[in-house]
Motif scaffolding. Structure first.
Motif, PDB file in Angstrom:
ATOM      1  N   CYS A  59      35.077 -37.129 -33.565  1.00 47.85           N
ATOM      2  CA  CYS A  59      35.107 -37.996 -34.754  1.00 47.85           C
ATOM      3  C   CYS A  59      34.089 -39.125 -34.636  1.00 47.85           C
ATOM      4  N   ILE A  60      33.985 -39.716 -33.450  1.00 51.51           N
ATOM      5  CA  ILE A  60      33.018 -40.797 -33.235  1.00 51.51           C
ATOM      6  C   ILE A  60      31.597 -40.275 -33.397  1.00 51.51           C
ATOM      7  N   LYS A  61      31.304 -39.119 -32.831  1.00 53.53           N
ATOM      8  CA  LYS A  61      29.964 -38.527 -32.971  1.00 53.53           C
ATOM      9  C   LYS A  61      29.644 -38.275 -34.445  1.00 53.53           C
ATOM     10  N   GLU A  62      30.587 -37.703 -35.180  1.00 55.48           N
ATOM     11  CA  GLU A  62      30.360 -37.424 -36.600  1.00 55.48           C
ATOM     12  C   GLU A  62      30.170 -38.714 -37.394  1.00 55.48           C
ATOM     13  N   ALA A  63      30.932 -39.754 -37.054  1.00 55.90           N
ATOM     14  CA  ALA A  63      30.785 -41.038 -37.747  1.00 55.90           C
ATOM     15  C   ALA A  63      29.393 -41.623 -37.493  1.00 55.90           C
ATOM     16  N   LYS A  64      28.943 -41.547 -36.248  1.00 52.18           N
ATOM     17  CA  LYS A  64      27.600 -42.060 -35.924  1.00 52.18           C
ATOM     18  C   LYS A  64      26.524 -41.258 -36.644  1.00 52.18           C
ATOM     19  N   LEU A  65      26.661 -39.935 -36.662  1.00 54.74           N
ATOM     20  CA  LEU A  65      25.688 -39.096 -37.373  1.00 54.74           C
ATOM     21  C   LEU A  65      25.654 -39.413 -38.866  1.00 54.74           C
ATOM     22  N   ALA A  66      26.783 -39.819 -39.409  1.00 53.95           N
ATOM     23  CA  ALA A  66      26.861 -40.176 -40.826  1.00 53.95           C
ATOM     24  C   ALA A  66      26.367 -41.598 -41.076  1.00 53.95           C
ATOM     25  N   GLY A  67      25.977 -42.305 -40.022  1.00 56.23           N
ATOM     26  CA  GLY A  67      25.416 -43.643 -40.186  1.00 56.23           C
ATOM     27  C   GLY A  67      26.407 -44.780 -40.010  1.00 56.23           C
ATOM     28  N   ASN A  98      44.272 -46.503 -25.393  1.00 56.21           N
ATOM     29  CA  ASN A  98      43.797 -47.893 -25.347  1.00 56.21           C
ATOM     30  C   ASN A  98      42.565 -48.009 -24.467  1.00 56.21           C
ATOM     31  N   GLN A  99      42.562 -47.320 -23.350  1.00 53.22           N
ATOM     32  CA  GLN A  99      41.390 -47.327 -22.467  1.00 53.22           C
ATOM     33  C   GLN A  99      40.199 -46.721 -23.199  1.00 53.22           C
ATOM     34  N   PHE A 100      40.432 -45.653 -23.925  1.00 52.27           N
ATOM     35  CA  PHE A 100      39.393 -44.989 -24.696  1.00 52.27           C
ATOM     36  C   PHE A 100      38.818 -45.938 -25.753  1.00 52.27           C
ATOM     37  N   THR A 101      39.700 -46.624 -26.491  1.00 53.53           N
ATOM     38  CA  THR A 101      39.221 -47.521 -27.550  1.00 53.53           C
ATOM     39  C   THR A 101      38.509 -48.745 -26.977  1.00 53.53           C
ATOM     40  N   ASP A 102      38.809 -49.098 -25.723  1.00 52.30           N
ATOM     41  CA  ASP A 102      38.080 -50.185 -25.069  1.00 52.30           C
ATOM     42  C   ASP A 102      36.624 -49.805 -24.812  1.00 52.30           C
ATOM     43  N   ASN A 103      36.353 -48.514 -24.701  1.00 50.74           N
ATOM     44  CA  ASN A 103      35.017 -48.040 -24.336  1.00 50.74           C
ATOM     45  C   ASN A 103      34.181 -47.525 -25.501  1.00 50.74           C
ATOM     46  N   PHE A 104      34.754 -47.449 -26.675  1.00 54.69           N
ATOM     47  CA  PHE A 104      34.036 -46.934 -27.842  1.00 54.69           C
ATOM     48  C   PHE A 104      34.271 -47.847 -29.041  1.00 54.69           C
ATOM     49  N   PRO A 105      33.362 -47.800 -30.018  1.00 50.62           N
ATOM     50  CA  PRO A 105      33.519 -48.652 -31.209  1.00 50.62           C
ATOM     51  C   PRO A 105      34.541 -48.062 -32.182  1.00 50.62           C
TER      52      PRO A 105
END
Length: 181
Positions: A59-67, A98-105
């Motif tokens: 989901c994060i990769k797709e969001a970044k690709l979408a700008g 929570n650890q995951f969300t600490d490391n990604f936007p």
């Protein structure tokens, strides 16, 4: 992303409209996705932590690709009451999320229906969340157990979190008395 479970996509979208949110524009731009937890958390009729973390990464990769620079999600957590395999690891998964969300936007709001979950499960998930939303208020959670230390079976951590919270309350009370004088 809004992950629905006990509600329908139509209900969620209509609720947003009724609260004066111009939802259609965001839906048309794919800036808002309304997805069933059956298509994410319970895909293939089971919950798997690694599978879900892979899903979040995608989901994060797709969001970044979408700008998009970041991602927000709200999740109706009643999916965890389905009884499907894997749902029993809810609190440990939440700690690692929570650890995951600490490391990604990304930020995630997990919505627990308090009357549907056992008090033990509610307490366990409160223990792993640094922020807790109650009604329309956001609270810093001083009894949050760090995700690196969280162990669902370790009652000593639960006791220590409670003791730390009591010590913090005492400190705040003392500080307030000093400020009042």
């Amino acid at each position: 992303i809004y992950f629905y479970d006990e509600n329908s996509a139509e209900f969620v979208i209509e609720a947003m409209r009724l609260n004066n949110f111009d939802v259609q524009q965001y839906l048309d731009e794919n800036a808002l996705l309304v997805i069933s937890t059956r298509d994410a958390h319970l895909k293939d009729e089971h919950f798997g932590e690694a599978k879900m973390l892979d899903y979040w990464n995608q989901c994060i990769k797709e969001a970044k690709l979408a700008g998009f620079l970041s991602m927000r999600a709200a999740v109706e957590m009643t999916w965890a009451l389905s009884g499907l395999p894997g749902c029993e690891i809810l609190a440990p998964y939440e700690a690692r999320l929570n650890q995951f969300t600490d490391n990604f936007p990304v930020s995630v709001i997990c919505q627990y229906h308090r009357r549907k979950f056992s008090p033990e499960k509610i307490k366990a998930v409160i223990n792993v969340h640094p922020l807790v939303v109650i009604d329309d208020q956001v609270y810093q959670n001083p009894s949050c157990i760090e995700h690196e230390r969280y162990d669902d079976a370790d009652l000593d951590l639960d006791v220590q979190a409670t003791l730390d919270n009591l010590a913090l309350i005492r400190k705040l009370q003392t500080t307030n008395k000093v400020l009042e004088n």
